[in-house]
Motif scaffolding. Structure first.
Motif, PDB file in Angstrom:
ATOM      1  N   LEU A 182      87.326  79.651  88.358  1.00 38.92           N
ATOM      2  CA  LEU A 182      86.290  79.582  87.332  1.00 38.92           C
ATOM      3  C   LEU A 182      86.866  79.195  85.979  1.00 38.92           C
ATOM      4  CD1 LEU A 182      84.087  82.693  88.206  1.00 38.92           C
ATOM      5  CD2 LEU A 182      83.464  80.277  88.427  1.00 38.92           C
ATOM      6  N   SER A 183      88.089  79.624  85.692  1.00 40.45           N
ATOM      7  CA  SER A 183      88.700  79.299  84.396  1.00 40.45           C
ATOM      8  C   SER A 183      88.941  77.799  84.266  1.00 40.45           C
ATOM      9  CB  SER A 183      90.013  80.065  84.217  1.00 40.45           C
ATOM     10  OG  SER A 183      90.918  79.752  85.271  1.00 40.45           O
ATOM     11  N   ILE A 184      89.434  77.169  85.342  1.00 40.45           N
ATOM     12  CA  ILE A 184      89.651  75.718  85.305  1.00 40.45           C
ATOM     13  C   ILE A 184      88.308  74.993  85.213  1.00 40.45           C
ATOM     14  CG2 ILE A 184      90.406  73.733  86.677  1.00 40.45           C
ATOM     15  CD1 ILE A 184      92.779  75.346  87.599  1.00 40.45           C
ATOM     16  N   LEU A 185      87.321  75.485  85.950  1.00 41.59           N
ATOM     17  CA  LEU A 185      85.988  74.880  85.876  1.00 41.59           C
ATOM     18  C   LEU A 185      85.445  74.960  84.451  1.00 41.59           C
ATOM     19  CD1 LEU A 185      83.405  73.699  87.086  1.00 41.59           C
ATOM     20  CD2 LEU A 185      82.725  76.021  87.733  1.00 41.59           C
ATOM     21  N   LEU A 186      85.654  76.099  83.782  1.00 37.20           N
ATOM     22  CA  LEU A 186      85.178  76.272  82.411  1.00 37.20           C
ATOM     23  C   LEU A 186      85.902  75.322  81.458  1.00 37.20           C
ATOM     24  CD1 LEU A 186      83.381  77.836  80.454  1.00 37.20           C
ATOM     25  CD2 LEU A 186      85.225  79.523  80.229  1.00 37.20           C
ATOM     26  N   LEU A 187      87.225  75.206  81.618  1.00 39.33           N
ATOM     27  CA  LEU A 187      87.998  74.308  80.755  1.00 39.33           C
ATOM     28  C   LEU A 187      87.550  72.855  80.924  1.00 39.33           C
ATOM     29  CD1 LEU A 187      91.605  75.779  81.180  1.00 39.33           C
ATOM     30  CD2 LEU A 187      90.279  75.696  79.059  1.00 39.33           C
ATOM     31  N   MET A 188      87.367  72.438  82.172  1.00 30.13           N
ATOM     32  CA  MET A 188      86.967  71.056  82.430  1.00 30.13           C
ATOM     33  C   MET A 188      85.546  70.798  81.940  1.00 30.13           C
ATOM     34  SD  MET A 188      88.691  70.459  86.215  1.00 30.13           S
ATOM     35  CE  MET A 188      88.186  68.736  86.319  1.00 30.13           C
ATOM     36  N   TYR A 216      94.649  69.011  85.976  1.00 33.05           N
ATOM     37  CA  TYR A 216      94.535  70.422  86.318  1.00 33.05           C
ATOM     38  C   TYR A 216      94.967  70.714  87.754  1.00 33.05           C
ATOM     39  CZ  TYR A 216      92.442  71.708  81.906  1.00 33.05           C
ATOM     40  OH  TYR A 216      92.254  71.963  80.567  1.00 33.05           O
ATOM     41  N   SER A 217      95.048  69.697  88.607  1.00 39.25           N
ATOM     42  CA  SER A 217      95.611  69.936  89.936  1.00 39.25           C
ATOM     43  C   SER A 217      97.100  70.253  89.836  1.00 39.25           C
ATOM     44  CB  SER A 217      95.386  68.712  90.830  1.00 39.25           C
ATOM     45  OG  SER A 217      96.099  67.590  90.340  1.00 39.25           O
ATOM     46  N   VAL A 218      97.787  69.594  88.906  1.00 39.89           N
ATOM     47  CA  VAL A 218      99.207  69.905  88.658  1.00 39.89           C
ATOM     48  C   VAL A 218      99.328  71.205  87.860  1.00 39.89           C
ATOM     49  CG1 VAL A 218     101.345  69.083  87.589  1.00 39.89           C
ATOM     50  CG2 VAL A 218      99.808  67.467  88.728  1.00 39.89           C
ATOM     51  N   PHE A 219      98.436  71.368  86.888  1.00 41.19           N
ATOM     52  CA  PHE A 219      98.472  72.573  86.049  1.00 41.19           C
ATOM     53  C   PHE A 219      98.320  73.837  86.887  1.00 41.19           C
ATOM     54  CE2 PHE A 219      95.929  75.770  83.794  1.00 41.19           C
ATOM     55  CZ  PHE A 219      96.774  76.071  82.746  1.00 41.19           C
ATOM     56  N   LYS A 220      97.435  73.796  87.868  1.00 39.52           N
ATOM     57  CA  LYS A 220      97.201  74.973  88.698  1.00 39.52           C
ATOM     58  C   LYS A 220      98.462  75.374  89.461  1.00 39.52           C
ATOM     59  CE  LYS A 220      94.240  76.842  92.323  1.00 39.52           C
ATOM     60  NZ  LYS A 220      93.201  76.556  93.341  1.00 39.52           N
ATOM     61  N   ARG A 221      99.225  74.400  89.924  1.00 39.67           N
ATOM     62  CA  ARG A 221     100.463  74.707  90.661  1.00 39.67           C
ATOM     63  C   ARG A 221     101.465  75.419  89.766  1.00 39.67           C
ATOM     64  NH1 ARG A 221     103.031  69.691  92.325  1.00 39.67           N
ATOM     65  NH2 ARG A 221     104.403  71.055  93.520  1.00 39.67           N
ATOM     66  N   HIS A 222     101.563  74.957  88.512  1.00 38.32           N
ATOM     67  CA  HIS A 222     102.560  75.542  87.611  1.00 38.32           C
ATOM     68  C   HIS A 222     102.120  76.892  87.071  1.00 38.32           C
ATOM     69  CE1 HIS A 222     105.328  72.172  87.582  1.00 38.32           C
ATOM     70  NE2 HIS A 222     104.295  71.340  87.447  1.00 38.32           N
ATOM     71  N   ILE A 223     100.861  77.032  86.744  1.00 38.86           N
ATOM     72  CA  ILE A 223     100.393  78.301  86.198  1.00 38.86           C
ATOM     73  C   ILE A 223     100.425  79.390  87.260  1.00 38.86           C
ATOM     74  CG2 ILE A 223      97.925  78.132  86.704  1.00 38.86           C
ATOM     75  CD1 ILE A 223      99.471  79.167  83.335  1.00 38.86           C
ATOM     76  N   SER A 224     100.339  78.983  88.537  1.00 37.53           N
ATOM     77  CA  SER A 224     100.381  79.963  89.631  1.00 37.53           C
ATOM     78  C   SER A 224     101.784  80.508  89.862  1.00 37.53           C
ATOM     79  CB  SER A 224      99.867  79.327  90.927  1.00 37.53           C
ATOM     80  OG  SER A 224     100.716  78.265  91.332  1.00 37.53           O
ATOM     81  N   THR A 225     102.812  79.895  89.295  1.00 35.39           N
ATOM     82  CA  THR A 225     104.196  80.370  89.443  1.00 35.39           C
ATOM     83  C   THR A 225     104.612  81.253  88.262  1.00 35.39           C
ATOM     84  OG1 THR A 225     105.029  78.358  88.379  1.00 35.39           O
ATOM     85  CG2 THR A 225     104.853  78.350  90.788  1.00 35.39           C
ATOM     86  N   ASP A 226     103.623  81.820  87.572  1.00 38.97           N
ATOM     87  CA  ASP A 226     103.846  82.753  86.454  1.00 38.97           C
ATOM     88  C   ASP A 226     104.533  82.093  85.264  1.00 38.97           C
ATOM     89  OD1 ASP A 226     102.639  84.825  87.815  1.00 38.97           O
ATOM     90  OD2 ASP A 226     104.516  85.378  88.806  1.00 38.97           O
ATOM     91  N   GLN A 227     104.383  80.787  85.124  1.00 39.22           N
ATOM     92  CA  GLN A 227     104.898  80.124  83.936  1.00 39.22           C
ATOM     93  C   GLN A 227     103.904  80.323  82.792  1.00 39.22           C
ATOM     94  OE1 GLN A 227     106.202  76.097  84.654  1.00 39.22           O
ATOM     95  NE2 GLN A 227     106.586  76.528  86.811  1.00 39.22           N
ATOM     96  N   SER A 228     104.385  80.198  81.566  1.00 41.03           N
ATOM     97  CA  SER A 228     103.516  80.369  80.407  1.00 41.03           C
ATOM     98  C   SER A 228     102.532  79.204  80.314  1.00 41.03           C
ATOM     99  CB  SER A 228     104.356  80.432  79.126  1.00 41.03           C
ATOM    100  OG  SER A 228     104.989  79.169  78.901  1.00 41.03           O
ATOM    101  N   LEU A 229     101.468  79.397  79.519  1.00 37.52           N
ATOM    102  CA  LEU A 229     100.452  78.358  79.359  1.00 37.52           C
ATOM    103  C   LEU A 229     101.057  77.092  78.765  1.00 37.52           C
ATOM    104  CD1 LEU A 229      97.429  77.583  79.485  1.00 37.52           C
ATOM    105  CD2 LEU A 229      97.225  78.463  77.153  1.00 37.52           C
ATOM    106  N   SER A 230     101.868  77.246  77.719  1.00 38.10           N
ATOM    107  CA  SER A 230     102.459  76.069  77.075  1.00 38.10           C
ATOM    108  C   SER A 230     103.415  75.361  78.016  1.00 38.10           C
ATOM    109  CB  SER A 230     103.174  76.474  75.784  1.00 38.10           C
ATOM    110  OG  SER A 230     104.202  77.412  76.056  1.00 38.10           O
ATOM    111  N   ALA A 231     104.185  76.133  78.798  1.00 42.92           N
ATOM    112  CA  ALA A 231     105.119  75.510  79.739  1.00 42.92           C
ATOM    113  C   ALA A 231     104.366  74.781  80.848  1.00 42.92           C
ATOM    114  CB  ALA A 231     106.036  76.578  80.333  1.00 42.92           C
ATOM    115  N   SER A 232     103.285  75.389  81.324  1.00 36.19           N
ATOM    116  CA  SER A 232     102.491  74.740  82.367  1.00 36.19           C
ATOM    117  C   SER A 232     101.868  73.447  81.852  1.00 36.19           C
ATOM    118  CB  SER A 232     101.397  75.689  82.862  1.00 36.19           C
ATOM    119  OG  SER A 232     101.955  76.853  83.439  1.00 36.19           O
TER     120      SER A 232
END
Length: 728
Positions: A210-216, A261-277
Motif C-alpha cells: 500500500l505504501s508503494i501504491l500511495l507513493l506512485m 519501485y520494482s528495484v526500490f522494493k528489493r532494496h528497502i526489503s533488505t533493511d536498507q535506509s530510505l536514502s540508500a534504497s
C-alpha cells in the motif's frame, strides 16, 4: 485548459469535407449557416405545406436566426404577362404557397420541386420525404455557453412540432460543437475514473504494498497537474487529437515509476535506509529510464514531420509533458538519495538455476521464428492498407451529427462538393453563348456518370428562364435557348437576384464555378471521379475556355498526401534516430540492430493486422506507429541495460539472462499491462478513430511484450559470442 470541440478542428484532416462546409457557408454569406432537416408526412399537400410554413415561421421568430430559406420561404422565377421591358416579365414567387390546392396540382408541384435544380436535394429530397430549412445565425457565437443556449432555444422553438411526430435533424457548427463537447466531457470523466482504478489495481497486485501504491498515486496526481500548465503555455486546447497526450504520457509516467519501485522494493526489503534504497534504485534505473525517455521523445518529435498542424501540436505537447513527468518521477528520489551516507550499497544476490534458460531458449526460438515469419507476411501486406480520411468517420455512429451527415449523404444528394472553375478570356465572357453552351452540355454529360448525383451550373439560370418564355412556369431547365434569346436573358439575370447566383459567378463575369456533388466516397474513388470529370471537361471546352479544379487537384487530396508523408517521415525518422541512439549508448552496431529489430517486428505485425482487418489510415491512427515505437523500445532498453550490467559482474551469459528475466519480467509485464489498459480504455471514446488508436496501440504493445521477453533473449543468444566476446 479549454476543451475545443469545434467541427473545424475535426475537419482539418478532411479537405473535401472542409471545402464542402466552407462552400455551404459562402452560399449564405455567413460562417454560421444552419440546416434543419424535417421529415414531414405528405409534404406536398395542404396540411404538409402548412406545417413546413409554420416550422419556417417558428425559426424566423427566434431572435438568433435570420434569412430563412425553405420551399415556402424561397423564391423561383415565374413569368407574368407581356411587357416591352423583358425584365418586368419575370417575377420571383415562393416555390410553395399555403393556398389550398387539388391533389393533381400538388402532384405537379411535387414533380417540379423534386426535379428543379435549385430545390432538388437542396430544399427537398428527391423522394419528397425530407424538407430542408436553412437559416443564418444573426450573430457570431464565440463561447460554448452561447452555442449551448442557441441550440436549446432552437429545440424549444420546435418542440410543438416534435410533439406532433415531426422528426428533425440539425447540422450547424454550434450544434456540432455542443454535441462534441458533451461527448468528450463524459468520456474524459469515465476514462479518468477507470484508468485510476485499473492502474491502482495492477500496481497493488504487482507490488503488494500500500505504501508503494500511495507513493506512485501521489506522483501520478502531481503529473496530471502539469498538463494544464503545458496546454496553457502552448496556447493549446483539448481536442480530438491532443487529449490523447494525457492518457499516453500518464501511462508512460507509470512505467517509469514501476521500473523504479520494482528495484526500490528489493532494496528497502533488505533493511536498507530510505536514502540508500533510493540511491541504489536510481543507479539501476535512471540510465535505462533516460534512454527510454529519449526513445519515446524521438517518437513524439518525429510527429513534427507532419504537415497537419494539430499533429505537430500533439508532438510538442507530448515532448514537454514527457520531460516534465520524467523530472517529477526521478527528481524527488534523487534529492533524497543525496543524503545517503553509504554510497556502496550492494545489490541483493539471486540464486538461480542457469540450466533452465537453454530449455526456455529452445521454446522461445520456435516462437521467435513464428513471430519473424508473421512479420515478413505483414510487411508484404502493408501495400494493402488503405488511406481514407473522412470527417464522418470521426463521429460515433450514434452521434446525432453523424446521423444528419449520413441522412444528407444517403437521401439528399451527398455531402461532398467539389468545384470546377470555368475561366474565359475577358470580363463578361461567361455570358457568351459558347461559354454558356459548354457549361450546359458539360453538365448534361457528367450527370450521366454513376457517382455524380447533382451538378449546378450558371447555364441553368438561362435554361430555366427560357422555358418560362416557352409558357412553362414549372420548367426544370432542360432546354437551352438559341443565341438571340440567351443575350436577352442576360439582361434579366443581371437585373434579378436569383438563388445562389452570387456563388455561381464572379464580379466581372469572367469566371463561373460549376459545383459537382457526390456521396462521401473513399479517396481513391473520389480521385477517379475528379480525373474523369477533368478529362471530359478538357475534351469539350471550346477555344479560350479553361477548366480547372478550384485550388488545384492537390488541395482536394491534401489530407491523404499529408498522411502518407506523416507515416513515412515519422516512422523512418523514429527508426533511424533510435538506431543511432543505441549505437552511441552501447557502442555496438549488432546490439543496436538487435534492439531495433525487436521493436520493428511489433510494428510490422501491427501493419499486418491493419491490412487484414481493413483498417484504413487517418490523421489519428497514423500517429500510432512512431509513438508506439518509442514506447515499445522502453522495455527492451531496460532489459538490455540490466543484462549488460549482470555481465559486467563477471556472470556468464545464461546466468545473466536468468537474473535479467527474473528481475525485469515483472516490471516489464506490469508496465505493458498499465500501458495496454490506458490505451484500451480509449475504446470508450466517442470518436471511432480514437477507439481504433487505442485498439492498435494495445495490439502493438502486446506484440512488443512478446518480442521483448521471447525474441530478444533468442537474438542475444544467437549473437552472444560476437556481442560479448566471451565464452560461458
Amino acid at each position: 485548459m479549454k476543451l475545443n470541440s469545434s467541427i473545424q478542428q475535426v475537419m482539418e484532416n478532411d479537405q473535401r469535407a472542409k471545402a464542402s462546409y466552407q462552400k455551404f457557408n459562402e452560399a449564405f454569406d455567413s460562417k454560421n449557416a444552419v440546416v434543419l432537416i424535417a421529415k414531414i408526412p405528405n409534404l406536398f399537400s395542404n396540411k404538409g405545406s402548412q406545417t413546413l410554413y409554420d416550422i419556417s415561421e417558428s425559426l424566423a421568430s427566434l431572435p438568433h436566426l435570420k434569412d430563412i430559406k425553405s420551399l415556402t420561404h424561397s423564391g423561383r422565377p415565374v413569368r407574368h404577362g407581356f411587357s416591352l421591358d423583358i425584365r418586368k416579365m419575370i417575377k420571383i414567387e415562393p416555390f410553395i404557397d399555403t393556398l389550398p390546392k387539388t391533389t393533381e396540382e400538388w402532384q405537379k408541384l411535387a414533380a417540379f420541386a423534386t426535379s428543379y435544380p435549385m430545390t432538388k436535394n437542396i430544399l427537398v429530397s428527391a423522394d419528397a420525404k425530407y424538407a430542408m430549412i436553412m437559416a443564418v445565425l444573426s450573430e457570431s457565437l464565440n463561447t460554448l455557453k452561447e452555442k449551448q443556449q442557441t441550440k436549446q432555444l432552437t429545440i424549444q422553438g420546435l418542440q410543438r412540432f416534435s410533439d406532433q411526430g415531426i422528426e428533425f435533424n440539425f447540422l450547424s457548427e454550434p450544434f456540432v460543437t455542443t454535441e462534441f463537447y458533451q461527448m468528450t466531457t463524459d468520456f474524459l470523466i469515465r476514462y479518468t475514473i477507470l484508468s485510476i482504478v485499473i492502474s491502482s489495481l495492477i500496481i497493488f497486485l504487482v507490488f503488494k504494498s500500500l505504501s508503494i501504491l500511495l507513493l506512485m498515486t501521489c506522483n501520478q496526481i502531481c503529473g496530471l497537474l502539469i498538463f494544464p500548465l503545458i496546454f496553457y503555455f502552448n496556447y493549446a486546447d483539448i481536442n480530438v487529437y491532443t487529449f490523447i497526450v494525457i492518457p499516453l504520457i500518464s501511462a508512460i509516467q507509470l512505467t517509469f515509476l514501476t521500473h523504479f519501485y520494482s528495484v526500490f522494493k528489493r532494496h528497502i526489503s533488505t533493511d536498507q535506509s530510505l536514502s540508500a534504497s533510493f540511491h541504489k534504485s536510481l543507479s539501476t534505473t535512471l540510465f535505462p529510464s533516460t534512454l527510454a525517455m529519449l526513445s519515446t521523445g524521438i517518437g513524439l518529435a518525429t510527429l513534427h514531420f507532419s504537415e497537419i498542424a494539430v499533429i505537430k501540436t500533439v508532438g510538442t505537447i507530448g515532448i514537454q509533458a514527457l520531460l516534465a513527468v520524467f523530472a517529477l518521477t526521478f527528481l524527488p528520489p534523487y534529492l533524497i538519495s543525496r543524503t545517503c551516507s553509504n554510497k556502496s550499497v550492494h545489490e541483493p544476490t539471486d540464486q538461480l538455476n542457469s540450466s533452465s534458460n537453454p530449455r526456455f531458449l529452445k521454446i522461445a526460438q520456435l516462437v521467435s521464428y513464428f513471430l519473424l515469419a508473421l512479420s515478413a507476411i505483414s510487411i508484404a501486406l502493408i501495400k494493402d492498407i488503405e488511406i481514407d480520411v473522412r470527417t464522418k468517420e470521426f463521429l460515433h455512429p450514434k452521434s446525432t451529427t453523424r446521423q444528419s451527415i449520413e441522412l444528407i449523404d444517403n437521401e439528399i444528394g451527398g455531402v461532398n462538393v467539389f468545384e470546377l472553375v470555368v475561366k474565359t478570356p475577358a470580363p463578361g465572357q461567361v455570358q457568351s453563348y459558347k461559354a454558356l453552351k459548354f457549361c450546359h452540355d458539360f453538365r448534361q454529360k457528367i450527370l450521366t456518370f454513376p457517382a455524380i448525383n447533382s451538378a449546378y451550373s450558371y447555364s441553368q439560370l438561362y435554361t430555366v428562364i427560357h422555358q418560362l418564355f416557352l409558357a412553362d412556369n414549372y420548367s426544370i431547365g432542360d432546354v437551352f435557348p438559341p443565341p438571340l434569346q440567351a443575350s436577352f436573358y442576360s439582361k434579366i439575370i443581371n437585373s434579378q437576384k436569383f438563388p445562389f447566383q452570387n456563388i455561381l459567378q464572379n464580379e466581372d463575369l469572367s469566371e463561373t464555378t460549376l459545383f459537382i456533388r457526390t456521396k462521401d466516397l473513399p479517396s481513391a474513388d473520389f480521385l477517379a471521379i475528379i480525373n474523369k470529370v477533368l478529362e471530359t471537361a478538357n475534351s469539350m471546352a471550346p477555344d479560350g475556355v479553361q477548366v480547372i479544379v478550384k485550388n488545384g487537384l492537390h488541395s482536394l487530396l491534401a489530407s491523404d498526401r499529408k498522411i502518407v508523408k506523416s507515416q513515412i517521415y515519422s516512422l523512418a525518422g523514429s527508426l533511424i534516430s533510435i538506431f543511432v541512439l543505441f549505437i552511441i549508448i552501447w557502442r555496438s552496431l549488432k546490439l543496436a540492430f538487435i534492439a531495433t529489430l525487436v521493436n520493428t517486428v511489433p510494428l510490422a505485425l501491427l501493419f499486418g493486422v491493419m491490412a487484414m482487418c481493413k483498417v484504413s489510415l487517418n490523421s489519428i491512427n497514423v500517429m500510432v506507429a512512431p509513438i508506439i515505437l518509442g514506447i515499445c523500445v522502453d522495455d527492451s532498453i531496460h532489459f538490455i541495460c540490466y543484462f549488460k550490467k549482470q555481465l559486467d559482474t563477471k556472470k556468464n551469459f545464461y546466468e545473466s539472462l536468468s537474473i535479467t528475466l527474473k528481475q525485469k519480467s515483472k516490471p516489464i509485464i506490469c508496465t505493458s499491462l498499465i500501458l495496454s489498459a490506458s490505451l484500451s480504455l480509449l475504446y470508450l471514446a466517442p470518436f471511432p478513430p480514437v477507439q481504433t488508436f487505442g485498439i492498435l496501440g494495445t495490439t502493438s504493445l502486446t506484440f512488443a511484450l512478446l518480442c521483448t521477453l521471447i525474441l530478444l533473449p533468442v537474438l542475444l543468444r544467437m549473437h552472444k559470442n560476437a556481442l560479448f566476446k566471451r565464452e560461458d
